[in-house]
Design a protein around this motif. Structure first.
Motif, mmCIF file in Angstrom:
data_model
loop_
_atom_site.group_PDB
_atom_site.id
_atom_site.type_symbol
_atom_site.label_atom_id
_atom_site.label_comp_id
_atom_site.label_asym_id
_atom_site.label_seq_id
_atom_site.Cartn_x
_atom_site.Cartn_y
_atom_site.Cartn_z
ATOM 1 N N VAL A 25 -17.179 -14.049 4.876
ATOM 2 C CA VAL A 25 -15.813 -14.564 4.960
ATOM 3 C C VAL A 25 -15.732 -15.949 5.582
ATOM 4 C CG1 VAL A 25 -14.334 -12.541 4.867
ATOM 5 C CG2 VAL A 25 -15.573 -13.047 6.958
ATOM 6 N N ARG B 298 -19.607 -16.312 -2.730
ATOM 7 C CA ARG B 298 -19.759 -16.117 -1.273
ATOM 8 C C ARG B 298 -18.782 -16.996 -0.507
ATOM 9 N NH1 ARG B 298 -20.579 -11.710 -1.735
ATOM 10 N NH2 ARG B 298 -20.666 -12.066 -3.959
ATOM 11 N N ASN C 43 -1.259 -6.790 1.625
ATOM 12 C CA ASN C 43 -0.804 -6.171 0.380
ATOM 13 C C ASN C 43 -2.019 -5.890 -0.497
ATOM 14 O OD1 ASN C 43 1.769 -6.365 1.288
ATOM 15 N ND2 ASN C 43 2.170 -8.296 0.245
ATOM 16 N N PRO C 44 -1.892 -4.950 -1.431
ATOM 17 C CA PRO C 44 -3.059 -4.648 -2.265
ATOM 18 C C PRO C 44 -3.462 -5.866 -3.097
ATOM 19 C CG PRO C 44 -1.321 -3.029 -2.574
ATOM 20 C CD PRO C 44 -0.735 -4.122 -1.745
ATOM 21 N N GLU D 280 -21.953 -2.764 -6.823
ATOM 22 C CA GLU D 280 -22.852 -3.758 -7.448
ATOM 23 C C GLU D 280 -23.622 -3.083 -8.580
ATOM 24 O OE1 GLU D 280 -22.554 -6.872 -6.548
ATOM 25 O OE2 GLU D 280 -21.319 -6.395 -4.823
ATOM 26 N N GLN E 4 -22.820 -3.138 5.840
ATOM 27 C CA GLN E 4 -21.459 -3.674 5.648
ATOM 28 C C GLN E 4 -20.465 -2.598 5.207
ATOM 29 O OE1 GLN E 4 -21.125 -7.557 3.603
ATOM 30 N NE2 GLN E 4 -19.668 -6.523 2.284
ATOM 31 N N LEU F 115 -5.271 -9.436 10.104
ATOM 32 C CA LEU F 115 -4.801 -10.013 8.847
ATOM 33 C C LEU F 115 -3.299 -9.808 8.718
ATOM 34 C CD1 LEU F 115 -7.477 -8.905 6.228
ATOM 35 C CD2 LEU F 115 -7.062 -11.196 7.055
ATOM 36 N N PHE G 222 0.825 -1.218 0.000
ATOM 37 C CA PHE G 222 0.000 0.000 0.000
ATOM 38 C C PHE G 222 0.856 1.264 0.000
ATOM 39 C CE2 PHE G 222 -3.461 -2.843 1.268
ATOM 40 C CZ PHE G 222 -4.497 -2.327 0.520
ATOM 41 N N ASP H 53 -20.136 -9.949 2.449
ATOM 42 C CA ASP H 53 -18.786 -10.466 2.660
ATOM 43 C C ASP H 53 -18.824 -11.640 3.633
ATOM 44 O OD1 ASP H 53 -16.062 -10.679 2.539
ATOM 45 O OD2 ASP H 53 -15.714 -9.132 4.052
ATOM 46 N N THR I 160 -15.357 -11.506 -7.377
ATOM 47 C CA THR I 160 -15.974 -11.405 -6.050
ATOM 48 C C THR I 160 -14.918 -11.582 -4.952
ATOM 49 O OG1 THR I 160 -16.447 -13.754 -6.134
ATOM 50 C CG2 THR I 160 -18.242 -12.280 -6.740
ATOM 51 N N GLY I 161 -15.133 -10.877 -3.855
ATOM 52 C CA GLY I 161 -14.243 -11.016 -2.696
ATOM 53 C C GLY I 161 -12.834 -10.543 -2.958
ATOM 54 N N ALA J 122 -8.758 -1.024 8.854
ATOM 55 C CA ALA J 122 -9.822 -1.644 8.057
ATOM 56 C C ALA J 122 -9.570 -3.131 7.845
ATOM 57 C CB ALA J 122 -9.927 -0.951 6.701
HETATM 58 N N1 LIG Z 1 -5.610 -5.993 0.731
HETATM 59 C C1 LIG Z 1 -6.313 -6.848 1.430
HETATM 60 N N2 LIG Z 1 -5.725 -7.849 2.100
HETATM 61 C C2 LIG Z 1 -6.427 -8.722 2.801
HETATM 62 N N3 LIG Z 1 -7.764 -8.702 2.922
HETATM 63 C C3 LIG Z 1 -8.427 -7.735 2.277
HETATM 64 C C4 LIG Z 1 -7.743 -6.749 1.493
HETATM 65 N N4 LIG Z 1 -8.667 -5.905 0.974
HETATM 66 C C5 LIG Z 1 -9.869 -6.335 1.404
HETATM 67 N N5 LIG Z 1 -9.748 -7.416 2.197
HETATM 68 C C6 LIG Z 1 -10.826 -8.205 2.812
HETATM 69 O O1 LIG Z 1 -11.442 -8.938 1.780
HETATM 70 C C7 LIG Z 1 -12.798 -9.169 2.060
HETATM 71 C C8 LIG Z 1 -13.651 -8.888 0.830
HETATM 72 O O2 LIG Z 1 -13.664 -7.515 0.531
HETATM 73 P P1 LIG Z 1 -14.881 -6.808 -0.246
HETATM 74 O O3 LIG Z 1 -16.160 -7.072 0.436
HETATM 75 O O4 LIG Z 1 -14.481 -5.412 -0.466
HETATM 76 O O5 LIG Z 1 -14.858 -7.625 -1.595
HETATM 77 P P2 LIG Z 1 -15.675 -7.309 -2.913
HETATM 78 O O6 LIG Z 1 -14.703 -7.363 -4.028
HETATM 79 O O7 LIG Z 1 -16.479 -6.077 -2.765
HETATM 80 O O8 LIG Z 1 -16.626 -8.584 -3.006
HETATM 81 P P3 LIG Z 1 -18.055 -8.704 -3.717
HETATM 82 O O9 LIG Z 1 -17.828 -8.589 -5.179
HETATM 83 O O10 LIG Z 1 -18.507 -10.052 -3.328
HETATM 84 O O11 LIG Z 1 -18.881 -7.610 -3.193
HETATM 85 C C9 LIG Z 1 -13.126 -8.286 3.230
HETATM 86 O O12 LIG Z 1 -13.269 -9.098 4.364
HETATM 87 C C10 LIG Z 1 -11.931 -7.373 3.379
HETATM 88 O O13 LIG Z 1 -11.660 -7.075 4.721
#
Ligand SMILES: Nc1ncnc2c1ncn2[C@@H]1O[C@H](COP(=O)(O)OP(=O)(O)OP(=O)(O)O)[C@@H](O)[C@H]1O
Length: 645
Positions: A585, A608, A194-195, A382, A313, A190, A170, A583, A233-234, A186
């Motif tokens: 998880v 999911r 990393n991004p 979305e 969320q 974890l 980051f 989310d 997703t995720g 945030a």
């Molecule tokens: N860089 C990162 N490293 C580790 N975990 C991360 C990172 N960025 C986000 N997360 C975690 O990943 C999970 C999913 O994030 P998020 O809900 O933003 O996904 P999304 O792409 O919006 O998924 P969806 O398409 O299903 O809505 C969250 O629990 C978040 O805390």
């Protein structure tokens, strides 16, 4: 001498018998044979062409000028030699009836068929009984009928992959210092922070430090800069759009503060030079003290999401960032009372970011148009849901009202359907497209299993198959999860997806009868119960989970509790509502009770589980009338790690 089996017909026996029993009548013939043999031997010696088999008694006749007459019977001296492999056997002459009664296709025919198929011509029969396996070059035969996703060329995906490598932390993003610090808040608990590819693609582009793929048509329209963030997703899209948006808000605030200070200094200088003028001083005293940073009900950023659950969320992520970044977030949804919404929006300390569903915000904006007067960033999370038939009118109304002040509009989605792509190309021809390399692909770490409901022991009973599958998952020991470095959570959380809302209650009731802790999750579910159950699926807080554990199935069902109960397993039966953005998880298993209608639903429902590097498993219940060919193609594409169509 043993008698020859050819008896009298054998020429050698005949000769021998003649030699053994010479009779007068045969003497001249015998004499002729002896003479012939002798002459041949002499000739052979003269021309140096001895018999190849010494002592055989037979010699090879010379083909020279002296002996133009060919021998009548010559034995081959190459009988024992196997022909070299490249020597082709002699071709049989084509026979008019040769093609009849064949049991195997001739070799050449297979080759011709392959060539025809590669050229794309119809199969020889012109029929397709549905059992024909698709060729590797065209893996989606059944899915082509309902192809709904926008295709991203492979070359684009490869080019993006290369670019991503430069953002491995980051710190490499030119974000403000408090924002970088807030990332840790945030992403608590974890180690890997990393991004993600979605963040590496989106953050530099939204900060304006990297060129992006623009739609080819260059329009003359002026308006906000538009971005489309399409990532699986995720993949952390929430932070991918929130961090640059908050950075822009803070930069703006700093700029305004500087401008205000500059203005105050100028005012002070002016006031000093005009100190003798009493009237000027009087006006200055009367001027109200305006603090631009505090502006009730006039946010700088709006985040639109399709459900109240997503409002909560995204609101939670924004609040976790707000402690370090110092900004005010107001999540509002129709599930809140009017007083709570008013307090959130018209807070005396002002509001910076409003998170809402489009219908609620559109109705508020109708009575308070000023609420959208200062918005510089508008995010549609979305986006494919927000631009479908149900949300489109309110979403476009908000965009139109906010456009005069808008600087950036960001649309996010894990799936880009063709209708959305077409709409965006018309509405935002200059849009920047931020696409991750694995868009529309379900990750390989998610496995897809199939339960054939038609077979024993279910005999077409899907509910029984569903209950049995859940019991098997519940009883199995926890799997080792490499992402967490330990065994998966002992309490198993399973999502069951049905296509029709009415089925949620029916299936949940049946599962409860079978001793499974199940809840139907749809728009009319009791909000407090819904929130509690959902928290245990989304949150990682142990207290929350413990409080949910006390929520025994007894409080959920009017049915008499089953004697046999499945411990440590929680199930939510839901529709598409539970598949968008939530989310989940801690979900390892997703049961697709119905085969999803489109690949879009496949992606969101299976999305999911297996979030953020975790492993997951999907199980499809294949009942009577379900499209087995569609499931097979999705499964094969998942195995190959290929994007769906
Ligand atoms: N860089 C990162 N490293 C580790 N975990 C991360 C990172 N960025 C986000 N997360 C975690 O990943 C999970 C999913 O994030 P998020 O809900 O933003 O996904 P999304 O792409 O919006 O998924 P969806 O398409 O299903 O809505 C969250 O629990 C978040 O805390």
């Amino acid at each position: 001498m043993s008698p020859c089996r050819f008896a009298r017909s054998c020429p050698f026996c005949e000769v021998r018998s003649l030699l053994g029993h010479p009779s007068r009548s045969l003497q001249p013939q015998l004499q002729q044979i002896r003479l012939y043999t002798q002459v041949q031997r002499e000739r052979g010696e003269r021309h140096g062409t001895q018999s190849s088999r010494p002592g055989s008694g037979f010699s090879r006749p010379s083909r020279g000028r002296d002996n133009p007459r060919p021998a009548r019977m010559v034995l081959s001296d190459t009988v024992a030699r196997t022909p070299p492999s490249d020597e082709r056997p002699a071709r049989k002459k084509p026979d008019a009836f040769g093609h009849l009664n064949r049991t195997e296709a001739p070799r050449g025919l297979e080759r011709i068929r392959e060539q025809r198929e590669t050229r794309g011509s119809r199969p020889a029969t012109g029929r397709d009984d549905g059992k024909r396996r698709s060729r590797p070059s065209d893996p989606f035969h059944a899915l082509k009928m309902q192809s709904s996703l926008h295709q991203v060329p492979q070359s684009n995906r490869t080019a993006i992959k290369r670019k991503l490598e430069q953002y491995d932390s980051f710190d490499k993003f030119p974000l403000l210092e408090p924002i970088l610090r807030a990332v840790n808040d945030a992403l608590p608990n974890l180690e890997y922070r990393n991004p993600t590819p979605a963040q590496a693609v989106a953050i530099p582009a939204l900060l304006g430090i990297q060129k992006t793929t623009r739609t080819k048509v260059k329009s003359k329209k002026s308006g906000p800069e538009a971005f489309l963030l399409a990532a699986e997703t995720g993949s952390g899209k929430t932070l991918a759009y929130l961090l640059p948006t908050l950075d822009a808000i803070k930069q703006e605030e700093l700029q305004e503060k500087d401008e205000a200070e500059e203005q105050a200094r100028k005012d002070a200088e002016e006031a000093e030079t005009k100190a003798h003028d009493q009237r000027t001083d009087m006006f200055a005293a009367e001027e109200p003290d305006i603090n631009k940073a505090v502006d009730p009900a006039r946010p700088r950023a709006i985040i639109l999401v399709p459900s109240a659950e997503l409002v909560a969320q995204v609101g939670a992520v924004a609040k976790s960032l707000s402690h370090t970044i110092k900004f005010r977030a107001a999540p509002i949804s129709a599930k809140m009372s009017a007083t709570v919404i008013r307090n959130q929006l018209f807070n005396v300390n002002g509001v910076d970011v409003v998170i809402s569903t489009p219908p609620l915000l559109a109705s508020i904006a109708e009575s308070n148009p000023n609420i959208l007067a200062r918005v510089t960033h508008l995010i549609c999370d979305e986006a494919d849901s927000l631009f479908d038939r149900s949300f489109k009118p309110s979403t476009t109304e908000i965009i139109d009202r906010a456009t005069p002040s808008l600087k950036k509009i960001i649309l996010c989605s894990a799936t880009i359907p063709k209708y959305l792509d077409k709409y965006l190309a018309d509405k935002f021809p200059d849009m920047h497209r931020l696409v991750t390399p694995n868009l529309h692909a379900i990750p390989r770490r998610v496995q897809l299993g199939v339960v054939d409901v038609n077979k024993d022991p279910y005999h077409g009973n899907k509910m029984l198959a569903c209950a049995d599958t859940i019991w098997q998952i519940g009883k199995a020991s926890g799997d080792y999860d490499p992402a967490e470095g330990k065994e998966a959570v002992p309490t198993k959380r399973i999502l069951v997806f049905v296509n029709e809302r009415e089925d949620t209650e029916e299936v949940a009731q049946y599962l409860m009868k079978k001793g499974i802790d199940a809840l139907a999750f749809h728009r009319d579910t009791d909000p407090s119960r819904q929130a509690k159950t959902l928290a245990s699926f989304t949150g990682i807080s142990d207290e929350k989970i413990a409080s949910n554990a006390s929520d025994a199935p007894k409080s959920r069902s009017s049915e008499p509790p089953s004697k046999r109960t499945l411990p440590n397993t929680k199930v939510i039966v839901t529709t598409d509502l539970g598949s968008r953005g939530i989310d989940t998880v801690s979900v390892r298993h997703v049961v697709l009770y119905d085969v999803p209608h489109t690949t879009i639903d496949f992606i969101h429902r299976l999305g999911r589980t297996g979030r953020m590097g975790r492993r997951g498993r999907g199980i499809v219940l294949l009942g009577p009338g379900d499209r087995a060919d569609v499931v097979r193609e999705v499964r094969e594409a998942m195995f190959r790690g290929e994007a769906l169509i």
